[in-house]
Design an enzyme around this catalytic site. Structure first.
Site, short mmCIF file in Angstrom:
data_model
loop_
_atom_site.label_atom_id
_atom_site.label_comp_id
_atom_site.label_asym_id
_atom_site.label_seq_id
_atom_site.Cartn_x
_atom_site.Cartn_y
_atom_site.Cartn_z
N ASP A 233 -12.62 4.06 8.50
CA ASP A 233 -12.67 3.87 7.06
C ASP A 233 -13.18 5.22 6.51
O ASP A 233 -13.78 6.11 7.06
CB ASP A 233 -13.28 2.34 6.53
C1 GLC Z 1 -11.81 2.09 1.02
C2 GLC Z 1 -11.66 1.05 1.61
C3 GLC Z 1 -10.23 0.82 2.65
C4 GLC Z 1 -9.22 1.68 1.95
C5 GLC Z 1 -9.83 3.34 2.00
C6 GLC Z 1 -9.03 4.46 1.68
O1 GLC Z 1 -13.27 2.39 1.17
O2 GLC Z 1 -12.57 0.29 2.46
O3 GLC Z 1 -9.59 -0.57 2.65
O4 GLC Z 1 -8.05 1.65 2.83
O5 GLC Z 1 -11.27 3.49 1.54
O6 GLC Z 1 -8.84 4.26 0.14
#
Ligand code: GLC
Length: 714
Positions: A264
């Site tokens: 993430d």
């Molecule tokens: C965010 C979220 C994740 C998302 C990623 C890209 O922090 O936790 O679900 O896909 O970053 O935006």
């Protein structure tokens, strides 16, 4: 580009080029600086030259900027490796569907499939090849803002809705340019963040992980989801980003996932804050060893790869495996043959927000809405004089969080929807969400004198849910409740339309509303859907997939709760010494599976359960619509194991069917239980067929279990 060619390509790559393929950078570094941040604005140190080694980008994009960036990349790439483009297309790209928690209340996975299909057509036309969806986190705590992004508190529902979305996004062949590779997230247990506070740690036993949390990923994995995203939080003391047991043993070996594991946003450097890495090099190495194959929005693998390989040469094998996964996905997407995948501005403009997509979003919003209360007031007649008010009266801000390229100006507000359906609007007074001035309340009360009904839109601001949208209290803003209570005190009949991203504490409106229709954040066609439901063009058919608690004090409360030696519901005669609260009931205000209709259904046994030759069981049921309006009934099947070698939940949803019944129609149906419903994960035994005596019930919610069968599974 086949496997051998990919391996040959890897053989030519330098460590920096390999680490580059595992690096995913925000598009804002490549000129798309209007790209909104979906995470911390961490300072990246990768240089303007080095950034072109990135294997993939995430964030805002359109057909032109994708072509521009890809062209520049292809001119710079020594080995001709195309970039991949990803973002969060969660419930629609430009045509926005209801938030996933709402979609799941439809109990109709075909709507999720349709949402994903429309998203893939629009998202791929805008230049993306991957979406970070479906989010299949099991959720049991509405204080957590991301419950809106989930499919609720039941892992079977999450599993089936996740499966349908993966099929909708990926289709059968990723070479088809209108597909998107999907990413199941967040592995695992992110929704169990302690206190419902986002990013917080969770503590989950294997008994709970195996029976509740892992299964929601199963549907995606068996349908060949191409990526899985590791969760931010630590579970049982180990951050998911650095959890080799989760990412290798369980996700790959036990669940059979063979795609890419992506971190993430900035989760790798955050291992230092988690206290499991001393410095960035340490964190990068730990994540690589644990199974992370793309580093999102940070650059520490790239930055430290030389040193990591010097100190630990056998990591080159893990590095090469990761690069091979990334290049294989690019090949599956056809990017080596056509790095632009046929993307063009004119195709983008032709594809976004078509009539058909709006129609699909309308149906999804109609089917996702849940009728919670109706004192014989809904549906309204078209000529019923209405005053429309509240924070969502004339607002297009009903798309909800994670609405990527959704435009408020595209959305149909409740006012527009009522007008579109020929409603008689005496007055419309748009109020604030948190603050409603007394003089505004007075003008609403005076307008209400000319009308029969006040249609009062209530709820929470969009920013109060979604990522990092954790709330300690789950109440409706006080001024909104005061307005409703004043209307009631003045004898005004009021229909409440709720716009929210989570279950709310409805105690502050329930006694004073004559009807409550849960609209959630219904998306681009929300106003038309609301009008269709209010006027009865469509009969509400949604059922809650997440319990509505008696406020935060009752959290966690969920339908498949564990058992206790002193169940309050049995010990009626015992005044004190039983599992209860002194101040509220044990049951939630509204339970999982609950949903009303404008008509009335009846569910009855139509014989005993029979076992088929293939080991499945067939449940004969008699359903009828005994009211005077067509509608869709959701027949839910729950099992209750009387005794097992482990204490199991009081009930478990195993399957359901949504059936259209005309007014007065009765039908004999047969619902099939396939043999895996008897499997349960037992500590020390693993997955076990839990034979023995069960009570099977069929009902239209998880609380009223009037139709029962006893069954002995051998
Ligand atoms: C965010 C979220 C994740 C998302 C990623 C890209 O922090 O936790 O679900 O896909 O970053 O935006």
């Amino acid at each position: 580009m086949d496997n051998n060619q990919i391996r040959a390509l890897i053989g030519k790559m330098t460590p920096e080029e390999k680490a580059g393929q595992l690096t995913q950078l925000p598009t804002r570094l490549f000129g798309n600086n209007e790209s909104e941040l979906t995470g911390t604005d961490n300072r990246l140190r990768i240089t303007d030259e080095e950034k072109w080694l990135a294997g993939s980008l995430l964030g805002r994009l359109d057909a032109n900027s994708m072509r521009h960036i890809q062209k520049e990349n292809m001119s710079r790439s020594r080995l001709g490796i195309p970039m991949m483009f990803m973002t969060d297309i969660i419930h629609g790209y430009r045509t926005i569907f209801p938030v996933p928690l709402a979609l799941s209340c439809s109990f109709d996975t075909s709507l999720a499939w349709r949402c994903a299909r429309c998203s893939a057509e629009e998202g791929s036309a805008a230049g993306y090849q991957v979406t970070f969806s479906p989010m299949v986190d099991l959720v049991r705590d509405p204080r957590w803002g991301r419950v809106m992004e989930s499919f609720g508190e039941d892992s079977k529902l999450s599993c089936e809705f996740g499966r349908a979305m993966v099929q909708g996004y990926q289709g059968n062949d990723l070479k088809n340019p209108s597909t998107l590779a999907a990413c199941a997230k967040h592995f695992v247990g992110y929704g169990a963040a302690e206190g419902g506070r986002d990013y917080n740690q969770a503590d989950l036993s294997d008994y709970t992980l195996y029976n509740q949390y892992f299964p929601s990923f199963q549907g995606c994995i068996v349908n060949n989801v191409k990526l899985v995203m590791a969760a931010f939080e630590s579970v049982n003391g180990i951050p998911a980003t650095a959890n080799k047991r989760f990412l290798k043993k369980i996700l790959r070996e036990e669940l059979g996932f063979n795609g890419i594991i992506i971190s993430d946003w900035n989760a790798l450097p955050e291992l230092i804050c988690h206290g499991v890495a001393e410095n960035e090099k340490d964190a990068a190495e730990l994540a690589l060893k644990s199974g992370i194959q793309i580093e999102m929005a940070s650059d520490i693998i790239f930055k430290h790869i030389r040193l990591i390989l010097e100190e630990n040469p056998d990591l080159e094998k893990i590095l090469d495996e990761a690069v091979e996964k990334v290049l294989t996905l690019k090949a599956e997407l056809g990017l080596f043959e056509d790095p632009y995948r046929g993307v063009s501005r004119e195709n983008e403009q032709k594809t976004l927000i078509s009539i058909e997509k709006r129609r699909a979003a309308l149906i999804a919003a109609q089917e996702s809405s849940v009728l919670l209360k109706n004192e014989g007031i809904l549906p309204l007649k078209k000529d019923c004089p209405i005053v429309l008010t509240g924070p969502y009266a004339d607002s297009g801000d009903i798309l909800g969080p994670w609405s990527v390229d959704g435009r408020i100006e595209d959305a149909v507000s409740v006012l527009e929807g009522l007008k579109n359906r020929g409603g008689k609007i005496i007055d419309v007074i748009q109020t604030g969400s948190e603050n409603i001035a007394p003089e505004m309340t007075e003008s609403i009360l005076s307008s209400a004198k000319q009308a029969d009904i006040v249609l009062l839109t209530l709820g929470e601001p969009v920013s109060w849910s979604g990522e990092a949208g954790s709330r300690s209290l789950i109440e409706i803003p006080k001024d909104q409740c005061k307005l409703l209570q004043k209307l009631h005190k003045n004898g005004v009949k009021t229909v409440v339309l709720l716009f929210n991203g989570r279950p709310l504490d409805l105690r502050s409106i329930l006694p004073w509303a004559d009807a409550i229709l849960e609209m959630w954040f219904p998306g681009t066609e929300g106003g038309n859907a609301a009008a269709d439901l209010v006027y009865g063009n469509v009969n509400p058919s949604g059922h809650l997939t997440m319990s509505f608690p008696y406020g935060s004090g009752q959290i966690p409360v969920y339908y498949n709760r564990g058992r206790t030696g002193r169940p309050a519901e049995y010990l009626q005669s015992e005044p004190r010494y039983k599992s209860q609260y002194l101040d509220i009931p044990n049951e939630p205000l509204y339970s999982f599976g609950f949903g009303m209709s404008y008509t009335e259904y009846c569910v009855r046994k139509n014989g005993e359960i029979k076992k088929k030759g293939n080991g499945n069981y067939v449940i004969p049921i008699y359903v009828s619509n005994i009211g005077n309006m067509d509608g869709k009934i959701v027949v839910q099947i729950y099992i209750h194991k009387i005794k097992s070698i482990i204490s199991r939940p009081v009930q478990e949803l195993v399957t359901w069917e949504k059936i259209l019944l005309k007014a007065g129609e009765e039908r004999k149906i047969e619902i099939v239980l396939n043999s895996d419903v008897w499997n349960y994960w037992i500590p020390g035994e693993g997955w076990t067929k839990d034979i023995g005596d069960y009570i099977i019930t069929a009902s239209t919610d998880s609380q009223h279990k009037d139709v029962k069968w006893e069954l002995t599974v051998k």
